[in-house]
Enzyme design. Structure first.
Site, PDB file in Angstrom:
ATOM      1  N   ASP A 428       7.416  -0.517  -4.927  1.00 38.01           N
ATOM      2  CA  ASP A 428       6.137  -0.198  -5.559  1.00 38.01           C
ATOM      3  C   ASP A 428       5.000  -0.628  -4.622  1.00 38.01           C
ATOM      4  O   ASP A 428       5.238  -1.307  -3.624  1.00 38.01           O
ATOM      5  CB  ASP A 428       6.075  -0.967  -6.893  1.00 38.01           C
ATOM      6  CG  ASP A 428       4.865  -0.614  -7.737  1.00 38.01           C
ATOM      7  OD1 ASP A 428       4.275   0.464  -7.551  1.00 38.01           O
ATOM      8  OD2 ASP A 428       4.506  -1.446  -8.611  1.00 38.01           O
ATOM      9  N   GLU A 431       1.493   2.069  -0.951  1.00 36.29           N
ATOM     10  CA  GLU A 431       0.554   3.074  -0.395  1.00 36.29           C
ATOM     11  C   GLU A 431      -0.023   2.625   0.945  1.00 36.29           C
ATOM     12  O   GLU A 431      -0.280   3.512   1.755  1.00 36.29           O
ATOM     13  CB  GLU A 431      -0.568   3.335  -1.416  1.00 36.29           C
ATOM     14  CG  GLU A 431      -0.105   4.066  -2.648  1.00 36.29           C
ATOM     15  CD  GLU A 431       0.828   3.245  -3.538  1.00 36.29           C
ATOM     16  OE1 GLU A 431       0.662   2.012  -3.549  1.00 36.29           O
ATOM     17  OE2 GLU A 431       1.712   3.821  -4.172  1.00 36.29           O
ATOM     18  N   ASP A 517       1.649   5.878 -12.062  1.00 34.42           N
ATOM     19  CA  ASP A 517       1.081   5.446 -13.336  1.00 34.42           C
ATOM     20  C   ASP A 517       0.461   6.605 -14.104  1.00 34.42           C
ATOM     21  O   ASP A 517      -0.759   6.743 -14.186  1.00 34.42           O
ATOM     22  CB  ASP A 517       0.059   4.343 -13.096  1.00 34.42           C
ATOM     23  CG  ASP A 517       0.702   3.100 -12.498  1.00 34.42           C
ATOM     24  OD1 ASP A 517       1.949   3.001 -12.566  1.00 34.42           O
ATOM     25  OD2 ASP A 517      -0.021   2.256 -11.963  1.00 34.42           O
TER      26      ASP A 517
END
Ligand code: MIG
Length: 828
Positions: A428, A431, A517
Site C-alpha cells: 500500500d 505511489e 480507496d
C-alpha cells in the site's frame, strides 16, 4: 499583457517597474520559445530492423520494428539517446525483426514481411504507421509535428484522430469506459474517496487501444515522467501525448491482419509481460478490513465463515497488526503467537495476507531502519541526506526501489513473515504517498500533489540516477517487484501473491491490483466495471475493487449488489476503512446473508473457469474481465456499454448497479446467442432485452456454444481437489473451449504437471479430449437452454438413461464416465 504593462508604466512612471515588466515579458516569451519542432530529416542510417535519423533540430530518432505488427519510435531531443532501458518492458530474448528500408526524395519507407509498414516524411519529420493491407493506422498530425522544450525537457507528439474513435486502456482511471475526449494525466496519487472523474489516481499505464469501426490499434508511450494524453478534448481531430521529461519513446501496435483489440493486447503484453499464474487460493473470496485485531477476533472471524458456511480463502491484516506501524514487526499484545495463529487458520483452509507499506520508521532502536542505513538503500533528498517524510509510523525513510540493491534488501525482509506462515503481501501507500507537511495539513486536502516525495529527491534508477520527477511513477511498480522477486527467492516452489495499489505499465508481472480507496455509493459500484475492464485491456488481468466501497458504509442492498457484481471479478475482496462497521457477508442479517452466501458459492462453482482464464492470459494476454468490444469489435453497439462485461469469451455479466432495480436492460452482442445461466432462457444476439434481476440473482449469461467448467460448492480452494468437476454447456455453436487445471501452486505445471481439456462443439455434438494427469476428470455435464427434454443422449455411443431434466430451469444434467475421450451427442 502589453497593454496592461503600458498602462501601469504610464500611470506610475516608474522606470523600475518598467524594467520589471520587460523582464517578465521576456522570460514569458522565452519559456514558450523553448518549444521547437523536431524539424526535417538531415540524414538516414539504415538499421537491420529500422532506421536512425538525424533531424535539423538536433534531435535524433530511431524507428524500429519490435514485432511484425509493432513499431517503436524513439526521439531524443538533444540528439543523445539515454541508455535503452525500461521498467515496463519485460526482459527476455526477442527475435530481431528484419526490416526493409527504402528511401525516396520525400520519404523513407520501412517494412517487414507479413507485418506493418512505416512511412516517414522527410520535410518535416512525420511518421505514418500502416497495417499489412496498407491502411493508415496511426498518423502524425502535420499541423503539430513532434516537439520538445529544450529548456524543461518536455516532449510531445500529436496524432490525427477520427472524431468517432474511442479508447480503452489507460490503466486505472476513474473515467468512463471509453476514454475519448478526455485530458488524462499520469502521476500516481493517493486519492482517498476519489470522486468519479478525478484524474490521476494511483497508477500509470500510458497505453491505449483505439477502436474505430471495427479496427483497432494500440499506442504505448513508455515514459516514466509526469505524462498526459489529450484524446481529442482540445481538438476532436487530434490526439496529443507528452511528458515533462525523458525521450519521446512510444510503440504503435497495428493489431495484425485482423486489426483486433485481441491482437493489440497480445502484442502489448508480449512487450510488457503477462501476469504469472496466481496461486489458486488467491482466486477465492478474500475478507479484509482496516484493521482486524487482536488474534482472538481473527480466529472468531475464521470460525464464523466456516460456521456460516460462507466460502472464503483469505483474511487480511491491515496496519493494526504492527508494533507502532513498524513494517515486518508484530504488535505482540495483539498477536502474541503469529505462527500458531497462522497454522491454525491454515488448518481451517485460510491464508493470511499482511499489509506492508514502504515507509520505514526512523527509530534508532529499530533493526530494519539501522540495517537499511548501513546498506544505504534509502531514497535521498536533494542534498544527499536521508529523505524523511511522515506516514503512519511518524517520520520515515523509504527504500529506493529503483536500486537493485534496495530491492534485494527489501525482498529478503519477507523471510520472517513467510517463516511465520503469512501467505501473501499487500503493498500500500507506494505511489509513494506521504502525509502532507504539517503546514499544509489544514484544511484536510486529500488529493494534494505534495503528498509524495519532493520532486528533487534522488533515486538510483538502476544505473541512471535521477530525480523523483523521473521515477515517481515507477516507485510502486518497483516495490511490487521487490516483493514479488523476494518471495520467489525465498519460496521458489510457491507462486507469490502480491497486491499493490500503485503501479506502472508492466506491473502485472509482479502483482494484482486493487482500485484503492473507492466509496460506498451506487455510482462507485457502477464505476468498478469501466475501471476493471480497462485495467484488463491495459494488460493487468488480476484486478478488483473493494467490495461495498472503502470509504463509508453501504446499505444492505448496495453491499449485496456489489458482491454480485464482483462475484466473477478476477479479485474478489471486501474491505472497509477504519471507523466503519465490519464488511462481512453476514453483517446485514437475513435475507442478505443467504443471498451473499449464494453469490460467493457461485464464484466457487466457477473457479475452474476463472482459473482457466488466468491460464489463457499467460498464453495470449487476453484479460479475464473484458469489455464486450474486446470480443465483438465489429458490433459498434457494444463500444460504450459500461454496465455489462464479459468474463472470458463465454460469460456475459450484467450486474445491477442501480438502487431498487429489480430488472434491467441487457444488450447481447451480435454474432452469438445467449442463455440465461439461472433460468435457461435464450436471447438473440444484436438485441436488447429486459431481464429479471431479483435482489438474489446476478444476471449472468452463457454464450451458445460455450462449455464452462464448474464444480460443486466448496468452502475453500483446498477442498477443490476432491470436489466433482463438470461442464455447463449450451449447444448449438461451433466452438472449442479449453479447460486448464494444475496444482494451483508452484511451477510443476511447467514440467507437464497439468491437465488440459478441450471441448469441441458442433451443433448437437461435443467431443471432449484431455491430456495430462494432474487434474480432476469431468464427472458431470449440464446442458442449459433446453426447452424440452432431449429425445436421446449418448455418451461414447452408450445411451444415457439417468439424465435429469429440469423443466423450470431448462436444463438437463447427467454423469460422465472417467474416460480420456468423450463423445456426447444430444438429439433434441
Ligand atoms: O492512509 O492501511 O488504500 O486499503 O486500509 C491509509 C490503511 C492507508 C490505504 C489503503 C487502504 C488501507 C489503508 N491505507
Amino acid at each position: 499583457m502589453l497593454i496592461l504593462m503600458l498602462r501601469v508604466f504610464r500611470s506610475k512612471k516608474s522606470p523600475l517597474l518598467f524594467v520589471f515588466f520587460v523582464c517578465f515579458l521576456f522570460s514569458f516569451t522565452q519559456a514558450r520559445a523553448a518549444w521547437r519542432t523536431a524539424g526535417d530529416i538531415k540524414s538516414v542510417k539504415k538499421l537491420a530492423d529500422g532506421a536512425e535519423l538525424e533531424l535539423t533540430s538536433g534531435a535524433r530518432v530511431i524507428v524500429r520494428f519490435v514485432m511484425p505488427d509493432a513499431v517503436r519510435v524513439r526521439l531524443a531531443p538533444n540528439g543523445k539517446f539515454e541508455r535503452d532501458f525500461s521498467y515496463a518492458v519485460e526482459e527476455k530474448m526477442r527475435p530481431m525483426i528484419a526490416a526493409k528500408v527504402s528511401e525516396s526524395k520525400d520519404e523513407i519507407g520501412i517494412s517487414v514481411t507479413n507485418g506493418a509498414r512505416v512511412v516517414i516524411k522527410r520535410r518535416p519529420f512525420l511518421v505514418t504507421v500502416l497495417d499489412e493491407a496498407g491502411n493508415i493506422v496511426c498518423d502524425d498530425d502535420a499541423a503539430r509535428p513532434a516537439a520538445f522544450d529544450a529548456e524543461t525537457g518536455a516532449v510531445e507528439a500529436s496524432k490525427k484522430r477520427s472524431e468517432t474513435e474511442i479508447y480503452y486502456g489507460f490503466g486505472e482511471k476513474a473515467l468512463p469506459i471509453s476514454r475519448h475526449e478526455q485530458f488524462i494525466a499520469n502521476w500516481n496519487t493517493d486519492t482517498f474517496a476519489y470522486p468519479t472523474g478525478l484524474d490521476p489516481i494511483y497508477q500509470t499505464h500510458p497505453f491505449y487501444v483505439a477502436l474505430l469501426q471495427g479496427k483497432a490499434y494500440g499506442l504505448f508511450f513508455d515514459n516514466t515522467f509526469r505524462s498526459y494524453f489529450d484524446t481529442g478534448k482540445t481538438d476532436p481531430a487530434r490526439l496529443v501525448f507528452g511528458a515533462s521529461g525523458g525521450e519521446l519513446n512510444y510503440y504503435v501496435f497495428t493489431g495484425g491482419r485482423e486489426r483486433s483489440p485481441r491482437n493489440v493486447v497480445r502484442d502489448y503484453t508480449d512487450l510488457t509481460g503477462r501476469a504469472p499464474l496466481p496461486p489458486l487460493w488467491a482466486l477465492g473470496y478474500q475478507q479484509s478490513r482496516w484493521s482486524y485485531y487482536p488474534e482472538s477476533l481473527v480466529r472468531e472471524l475464521a470460525k464464523k465463515f466456516r460456521d456460516e458456511k460462507v466460502p472464503a480463502d483469505v483474511i487480511y491484516l491491515d496496519i493494526g497488526y504492527m508494533r507502532g506501524y513498524r513494517i515486518f514487526t508484530w504488535d505482540e499484545s495483539r498477536f502474541p503467537d503469529p505462527s500458531k495463529m497462522l497454522a491454525d487458520l491454515r488448518a481451517q483452509g485460510f491464508r493470511v495476507v499482511t499489509i506492508v507499506d514502504p515507509g520505514v520508521k526512523v527509530d534508532a532502536d529499530y533493526e530494519i531502519y539501522k540495517n537499511g542505513q548501513e546498506a544505504n538503500v534509502f531514497v535521498k533528498d536533494a542534498q544527499g541526506g536521508e529523505l524523511h517524510a511522515n506516514v503512519w509510523p511518524g517520520a520515515c525513510v523509504f527504500p529506493d526501489f529503483t536500486d537493485s540493491k534496495a530491492r534485494l534488501w527489501f525482498g529478503d525482509l519477507y523471510k520472517s513473515f513467510l517463516d511465520a506462515g503469512v501467505a501473501g503481501f499487500w503493498n500500500d501507500m507506494n505511489e509513494p504517498a506521504t502525509f502532507l507537511p504539517e503546514n499544509l495539513n489544514e484544511p484536510q486536502i486529500y488529493h494534494h500533489p505534495r503528498k509524495t516525495f519532493p520532486l528533487n529527491a534522488q533515486h538510483a534508477g538502476d544505473g541512471l540516477p535521477g530525480t523523483h520527477a523521473r521515477y515517481h511513477n515507477v516507485y510502486g511498480q518497483q516495490m511490487a517487484r521487490a516483493t514479488f522477486e523476494g518471495l520467489k527467492r525465498l519460496r521458489p516452489n510457491s507462486r507469490p501473491f502480491v497486491l499493490t495499489r500503485a503501479g506502472y505499465a508492466g506491473v502485472q508481472r509482479y502483482a494484482a491490483v486493487w482500485t484503492g480507496d473507492n466509496v460506498a455509493s451506487w455510482d462507485h459500484l457502477a464505476l468498478t466495471i469501466p475501471m476493471l475492464i480497462n485495467m484488463g485491456v491495459s494488460g493487468v488481468p488480476f484486478v478488483g475493487a473493494d467490495i461495498g466501497g472503502f470509504a463509508g458504509n453501504p446499505t444492505p442492498e448496495l453491499y449485496t449488489r456489489w458482491l454480485e457484481a464482483a462475484a466473477l471479478a478476477p479479485l474478489m475482496r471486501s474491505h472497509v476503512e477504519a471507523g466503519q462497521p465490519d464488511r462481512e457477508p453476514w453483517m446485514h442479517g437475513e435475507p442478505y446473508t443467504s443471498i451473499n452466501r449464494k453469490t460467493i458459492e457461485l464464484r466457487y462453482q466457477l473457479l475452474p473457469y476463472l482459473y482457466s482464464l488466468f491460464h489463457e492470459h499467460t498464453e495470449t494476454g487476453a484479460p479475464v474481465m473484458r469489455p464486450l468490444a474486446f470480443e465483438y469489435p465489429q458490433d459498434v453497439r457494444t463500444y460504450l456499454i459500461d454496465d455489462e462485461f464479459l468474463v472470458g469469451r463465454d460469460l456475459l455479466v450484467a450486474p445491477v448497479v442501480g438502487e431498487g432495480e429489480r430488472k434491467r436492460r441487457v444488450y447481447f452482442p451480435k454474432g452469438d446467442d445467449w442463455v440465461d445461466w439461472r433460468t435457461g432462457a435464450r436471447y438473440e444476439g444484436g438485441k436488447s432485452y429486459d431481464v429479471d434481476a431479483p435482489l438474489e440473482a446476478l444476471p449472468l449469461f452463457a454464450r451458445i456454444g460455450a462449455a464452462i467448467p464448474t464444480q460443486a460448492v466448496v468452502q475453500n480452494t483446498d477442498e477443490m481437489r476432491s470436489a466433482p468437476l463438470g461442464v455447463v454447456a449450451s449447444l448449438g455453436g461451433d466452438f472449442v473451449s479449453k479447460i486448464y487445471q494444475d496444482a494451483g501452486e508452484g511451477d510443476e505445471y511447467k514440467n507437464g504437471a497439468y491437465r488440459a481439456m478441450s471441448v469441441a462443439q458442433l451443433r448437437n455434438e461435443m467431443i471432449i479430449a484431455r491430456s495430462g494427469m494432474s487434474g480432476r476428470a469431468l464427472s458431470y455435464i449440464e446442458i442449459i437452454g433446453l426447452n424440452a427434454p432431449p429425445a436421446e443422449i449418448r455418451v461414447n455411443n452408450r445411451v444415457v438413461t439417468d439424465a435429469a431434466f429440469d423443466a423450470e430451469r431448462r436444463r438437463v444434467r447427467f454423469a460422465l464416465p472417467d474416460e480420456t475421450a468423450l463423445k456426447i451427442s444430444v438429439q433434441p
